[in-house]
Scaffold this active site. Structure first.
Site, PDB file in Angstrom:
ATOM      1  N   LYS A  42      79.784 -12.965 -13.910  1.00 20.24           N
ATOM      2  CA  LYS A  42      81.030 -12.918 -13.145  1.00 20.24           C
ATOM      3  C   LYS A  42      82.050 -13.884 -13.750  1.00 20.24           C
ATOM      4  O   LYS A  42      81.680 -14.771 -14.536  1.00 20.24           O
ATOM      5  CB  LYS A  42      80.734 -13.293 -11.689  1.00 20.24           C
ATOM      6  CG  LYS A  42      80.159 -14.687 -11.538  1.00 20.24           C
ATOM      7  CD  LYS A  42      79.410 -14.855 -10.226  1.00 20.24           C
ATOM      8  CE  LYS A  42      78.927 -16.291 -10.089  1.00 20.24           C
ATOM      9  NZ  LYS A  42      77.953 -16.439  -9.004  1.00 20.24           N
ATOM     10  N   ARG A 136      76.946 -17.670   3.319  1.00 22.42           N
ATOM     11  CA  ARG A 136      78.076 -17.212   2.534  1.00 22.42           C
ATOM     12  C   ARG A 136      78.018 -15.691   2.670  1.00 22.42           C
ATOM     13  O   ARG A 136      78.147 -15.184   3.775  1.00 22.42           O
ATOM     14  CB  ARG A 136      77.923 -17.740   1.103  1.00 22.42           C
ATOM     15  CG  ARG A 136      79.207 -17.894   0.374  1.00 22.42           C
ATOM     16  CD  ARG A 136      79.014 -18.539  -0.985  1.00 22.42           C
ATOM     17  NE  ARG A 136      78.085 -17.797  -1.849  1.00 22.42           N
ATOM     18  CZ  ARG A 136      77.884 -18.071  -3.121  1.00 22.42           C
ATOM     19  NH1 ARG A 136      78.511 -19.085  -3.687  1.00 22.42           N
ATOM     20  NH2 ARG A 136      77.051 -17.363  -3.841  1.00 22.42           N
ATOM     21  N   TYR A 252     104.193 -37.794 -21.776  1.00 22.38           N
ATOM     22  CA  TYR A 252     104.872 -37.978 -20.496  1.00 22.38           C
ATOM     23  C   TYR A 252     104.488 -39.306 -19.862  1.00 22.38           C
ATOM     24  O   TYR A 252     103.309 -39.673 -19.845  1.00 22.38           O
ATOM     25  CB  TYR A 252     104.508 -36.834 -19.540  1.00 22.38           C
ATOM     26  CG  TYR A 252     105.172 -35.528 -19.882  1.00 22.38           C
ATOM     27  CD1 TYR A 252     106.561 -35.417 -19.947  1.00 22.38           C
ATOM     28  CD2 TYR A 252     104.412 -34.400 -20.141  1.00 22.38           C
ATOM     29  CE1 TYR A 252     107.165 -34.209 -20.261  1.00 22.38           C
ATOM     30  CE2 TYR A 252     105.011 -33.181 -20.448  1.00 22.38           C
ATOM     31  CZ  TYR A 252     106.394 -33.099 -20.509  1.00 22.38           C
ATOM     32  OH  TYR A 252     106.985 -31.911 -20.813  1.00 22.38           O
ATOM     33  N   MET A 300     101.027 -29.555 -20.789  1.00 22.56           N
ATOM     34  CA  MET A 300     100.669 -28.166 -20.479  1.00 22.56           C
ATOM     35  C   MET A 300     100.046 -27.454 -21.676  1.00 22.56           C
ATOM     36  O   MET A 300      99.037 -26.759 -21.551  1.00 22.56           O
ATOM     37  CB  MET A 300     101.915 -27.400 -20.016  1.00 22.56           C
ATOM     38  CG  MET A 300     101.601 -25.994 -19.546  1.00 22.56           C
ATOM     39  SD  MET A 300     103.056 -25.061 -19.071  1.00 22.56           S
ATOM     40  CE  MET A 300     103.610 -25.959 -17.643  1.00 22.56           C
TER      41      MET A 300
END
Ligand SMILES: *Cc1c(COP(=O)(O)O)cnc(C)c1O
Length: 350
Positions: A42, A136, A252, A300
């Protein structure tokens, strides 16, 4: 409209050690004793790329594959026969049930409404999840004597362990409930253990185990450390090299300030790629056996690394992130699962 030219490969890639992936599956299959190991693939094979991972597992002998969403089954069909694919979320809608029927993949039925939906769609081979305490997904045990589950063509009857990575009484409690489930549900095969559950011993193995994390190099329990090897290696290219003077800051908010002249490299890997800001000042990279620490904040799309130990490393060279799952989890506070599934879409995955 003319065809746009094909884009060249990106400046970051996820190197997969396919031999290690195959060896991990073989080890988990062997550790599963009489049971065979399947594979949880998955979330795009935990972020490693299902198109890269599935063929290796199929070739190594893995037969049973588990995805969460119906759409993930569609992606897996290119690699795995439909009757060997289990969709863990089950059919939420009529469209989900119709897709499973048409494709020939098995929904994992998790509730009386899902069982009814599957029967209304025409039914056929399916799996059944019964909850033994994780609360669950899964049919509640009090519904086991309902006539609905008895009328199914159940291949795998499964349950899922909540705390197999810990030594807690919940494991034995779930195992005992799984015994009751096995006595009540007729199925071709029974399955309980995830990666960590395999290490709990033969009582937990049943017919089929469902490792995910450990296939990809994760180590949820110490006992597996000896047999499991790292599979995923994030790599990024150096985009630019700069010379800093004493007092120059990096990135930054200037969280790193050079105390001496130093050579640094800007690499094409950032938090948008899953290399989160928790690696700021904490990450390490490797180039030709030399260790290159990350400097300042992760951005980023970029991270700055110290090239002091590698004066000959330059623009266009590729560095490898230190990404050992256990050490990385300790360094960042992220779980091993998160470290894998975070890996972003921009990686080249050849
Ligand atoms: C994800 C999942 C697994 C695999 O678990 P790991 O801890 O990654 O080995 C097995 N079974 C079910 C039902 C799952 O959702």
């Amino acid at each position: 409209m003319p065809h746009p030219p094909e884009a060249p490969p990106p400046a970051l890639r996820l190197r997969l050690d396919r031999a290690a992936l195959a060896a991990n599956w073989r080890a988990l299959d062997r550790l599963s004793g009489e049971a065979s190991a399947g594979a949880a693939v998955k979330a795009d094979a935990y972020g490693l790329g299902v198109a890269q991972v599935a063929p290796v597992l199929v070739q190594t002998g893995c037969r049973d594959f588990f995805v969460a969403h119906v759409g993930e089954a569609a992606d897996l069909l290119a690699h795995v026969p439909p009757e060997r694919i289990s969709v863990l979320h089950g059919p939420l809608t009529e469209a989900d049930a119709a897709f499973c029927r048409a494709a020939g993949v098995k929904p994992v039925l998790n509730s009386l409404p899902q069982i009814a939906r599957w029967k209304e769609a025409g039914g056929g081979p399916c799996d059944l999840m019964v909850d033994s305490g994780i609360n669950r997904l899964g049919l509640e045990m009090r519904h086991l004597d309902d006539p609905a589950p008895a009328g199914l063509e159940t291949d795998i009857c499964m349950s899922h362990l909540a705390s197999a990575d810990e030594d807690v009484p919940q494991n034995a409690r779930q195992l005992a409930r799984f015994g009751e489930i096995r006595a009540a549900v007729r199925a071709r095969r029974y399955s309980l253990a995830n990666s960590a559950g395999i290490a709990l011993g033969a009582d937990y193995h049943a017919d089929l185990t469902r490792p995910g994390l450990a296939l990809y190099g994760g180590i949820p329990r110490r006992e597996l450390a000896r047999d499991i090897a790292q599979v995923a290696y994030p790599e990024a290219a150096v985009l630019q090299v700069r010379e800093l003077g004493a007092g120059d800051s990096v990135g930054y908010n200037a969280t790193f300030v050079a105390d001496r002249p130093m050579r640094v490299g800007v690499i094409a890997l950032g938090y948008a790629d899953g290399y989160l800001r928790c690696w700021s000042g904490n990450g390490r990279f490797e180039w030709q056996g030399r260790e290159l620490p990350a400097l300042g904040r992760v951005s980023m799309d970029m991270t700055v690394i110290d090239l002091t130990a590698a004066p000959d490393c330059g623009e266009g060279d590729w560095v490898t992130a230190a990404y050992d799952p256990v050490a990385s989890a300790a360094a960042t506070g992220l779980s091993q699962y998160e470290l894998f599934t975070l890996l972003g879409k921009r990686f080249g995955r050849e």
